[in-house]
Design an enzyme around this catalytic site. Structure first.
Site, mmCIF file in Angstrom:
data_model
loop_
_atom_site.group_PDB
_atom_site.id
_atom_site.type_symbol
_atom_site.label_atom_id
_atom_site.label_comp_id
_atom_site.label_asym_id
_atom_site.label_seq_id
_atom_site.Cartn_x
_atom_site.Cartn_y
_atom_site.Cartn_z
ATOM 1 N N SER A 176 2.652 -5.638 -3.034
ATOM 2 C CA SER A 176 1.502 -6.226 -3.737
ATOM 3 C C SER A 176 0.276 -5.343 -3.510
ATOM 4 C CB SER A 176 1.232 -7.628 -3.212
ATOM 5 O OG SER A 176 0.662 -7.531 -1.918
ATOM 6 N N LYS A 177 -0.805 -5.770 -4.125
ATOM 7 C CA LYS A 177 -2.061 -5.009 -4.029
ATOM 8 C C LYS A 177 -2.467 -4.702 -2.593
ATOM 9 C CE LYS A 177 -4.773 -6.189 -8.049
ATOM 10 N NZ LYS A 177 -5.152 -7.530 -8.437
ATOM 11 N N ARG A 178 -2.067 -5.591 -1.678
ATOM 12 C CA ARG A 178 -2.413 -5.366 -0.265
ATOM 13 C C ARG A 178 -1.887 -4.015 0.226
ATOM 14 N NH1 ARG A 178 0.174 -8.010 3.331
ATOM 15 N NH2 ARG A 178 1.770 -8.787 1.936
ATOM 16 N N GLY A 221 -1.731 -1.265 -1.532
ATOM 17 C CA GLY A 221 -2.264 -0.126 -2.297
ATOM 18 C C GLY A 221 -2.060 -0.395 -3.779
#
Ligand code: GLU
Length: 472
Positions: free
Chosen positions: A251-253, A255
């Site tokens: 996920s966005k966490r 990158g």
């Protein structure tokens, strides 16, 4: 009579994204597998936009998907087809199924269905629709309540199992008793998700469905509807998800997950294709392969059954490889716009030669652009602390000596290297005692690539002017 072997049906795969946002890495990877499978078999790769969720689908998201596929070089052979443009066709198939008795009207309100589910739950059973409106031989259905628009439900088989041999996961089986009579059309007649997928896969003659394993539970429902339609079943393969380096769902966490963000960050599409393909598929120990090799080698047998882990370091390594491999002129063409974005100018610079100098150490095009600013950007001046530390009296004398020798000779890397060596010998200095002051004086930085190469590329006029200023 001569015997003819039947020609196998041509392979047709599809990528069927829902346009609710950018194309993420997981979607790009399944698309790539479908694309490579079709290419390998000289088949057809279809793009279908599943835009029936009108609240969440946007034209920008469609564009983002098209741009990403274009960037990765996965152009569809057919499509994009849009589900919203196929509504009449879905309604037509719903009508045919009602006619054939493989679907039926159900007048239960959502509240009634919820109550049925609750009752089943309370009895310790699987929550499900109880079949009130399902026609059975000899059963009398309740009279249709006035003024209620019915939904249409698929008459799912109630006994036996629905099984398939998954191209990735192997044999999978669901008891039909576990599957509800799925709603295929809402009260206003709009078809539901699983139904549209079925009609599309059927109409588009899809022979192989490769998709994320979040769809495994949809597959038995889709197979049963396809069977009810008398359609040929495609082969299914469900690809496990991609995990982040910490083992959590990517996920966005972790990158960037938007494919185009990797373009911004300076990754080459060649490297992305290689890296994404290798993430969940293998060809022996090969880590680096071209797009053509991927097409030549791709098979579903070597798709991994287990989740794969995103590894940014490995992606950088792959990208660095493609950067090193790329011809200097091609690299220059790809990096030039990034230099211009930084305010740099490329017309008076031998950019391919600059790329040649920098490419062995760069992991991304952004790093190359940063490095190239040494040659394409304005001279930033010499920071006072560096001047104080490195441009000592001894250093200035050595620099003046170097300037004289360099000016007298040819302006080539070899001649400049010889001039440096001559100054070192003459003055009993070690390389850093001239090399660092030279870097500071000419570039304003103490670290640069090989100084003789930097000087050669900066050119006689620039270097001598900057050294000349020191003497003023
Ligand atoms: N539209 C679905 C998604 O974006 C894919 C459906 C399919 O591949 O069958 O997840």
């Amino acid at each position: 009579m001569t015997q003819t072997t039947p020609t196998p049906a041509p392979i047709r795969t599809r990528f069927a994204p829902s346009p609710t946002g950018f194309l993420h890495l997981g979607g790009a990877r399944t698309a790539l597998f479908s694309w490579a499978f079709a290419r390998h078999h000289k088949g057809t790769f279809v793009l279908r936009i599943e835009d029936t969720d009108v609240e969440r689908s946007t034209p920008e998201a469609v564009q983002a998907i098209l741009d990403s596929m274009d960037w990765l070089g996965m152009q569809p052979d057919e499509g994009p087809f849009y589900q919203m443009q196929r509504m009449d066709r879905y309604r037509e198939v719903v009508a045919q199924m009602l006619e054939a008795g493989t679907a039926y009207h159900c007048y239960c309100s959502p509240q009634e269905v919820e109550a049925m589910r609750e009752k089943a739950r309370a009895a310790g059973l699987k929550p499900r629709y109880d079949g009130t409106w399902r026609p059975e031989p000899g059963k009398t259905l309740p009279p249709a309540p006035a003024g209620v628009q019915p939904v249409v439900r698929f008459r799912n088989p109630q006994t036996g199992a629905t099984s398939w041999n998954d191209m990735v996961k192997g044999p999978i089986s669901f008891d039909n008793g576990e599957l509800d009579d799925l709603i295929i059309a809402r009260p206003d007649g709009t078809p539901t998700y699983n139904f549209c997928v079925v009609v599309d896969d059927w109409d588009m003659g899809i022979t192989h469905v490769l998709r994320g394993d979040d769809h495994v539970n949809n597959t038995p429902r889709q197979i049963n509807i396809l069977r009810a339609l008398g359609a040929q079943l495609p082969e299914y393969g469900h690809v496990p998800m991609i995990l982040g380096p910490d083992g959590e769902k990517l996920s966005k966490r972790h990158g960037a997950v938007n494919v185009m963000e990797y373009d911004n960050e300076g990754y080459l599409p060649e490297a992305m294709v290689n890296y994404l393909a290798r993430l969940g598929w293998s060809h022996g120990d090969d880590e680096l392969f071209t797009r053509d090799q991927l097409v030549e080698w791709f098979d579903t047998r070597h798709l991994s059954k287990s989740a794969s882990q995103w590894d940014p370091k490995k992606l950088n390594w792959v990208n660095a490889h493609y950067i090193r491999q790329m011809a200097d002129g091609e690299l220059a063409a790809r990096v030039a716009p990034r230099i211009h974005k930084r305010g740099g100018k490329t017309d008076a610079v031998d950019l391919p030669a600059v790329m040649h100098l920098l490419k062995d150490r760069a992991e991304t095009l952004e790093q190359l652009a940063d490095g190239a600013m040494l040659f394409c950007g304005d001279f930033p001046g010499i920071p006072a602390d560096l001047a104080a530390q490195h441009l000592t009296e001894t250093a200035r004398v050595a620099l003046a000596d170097f300037a004289l020798r360099a000016a007298a000779g040819e302006w080539t890397r070899e001649a400049l290297s010889a001039a440096i060596k001559a100054v070192l010998a003459e003055r009993g200095l070690k390389m850093p005692q001239l090399g660092i002051p030279l870097r500071v004086a000419v570039t304003g930085q103490q670290q640069t690539p090989a100084i003789d190469a930097v000087l050669a590329l900066l050119g006689r006029d620039v270097v001598l002017a900057r050294l000349g200023q020191l003497q003023d």
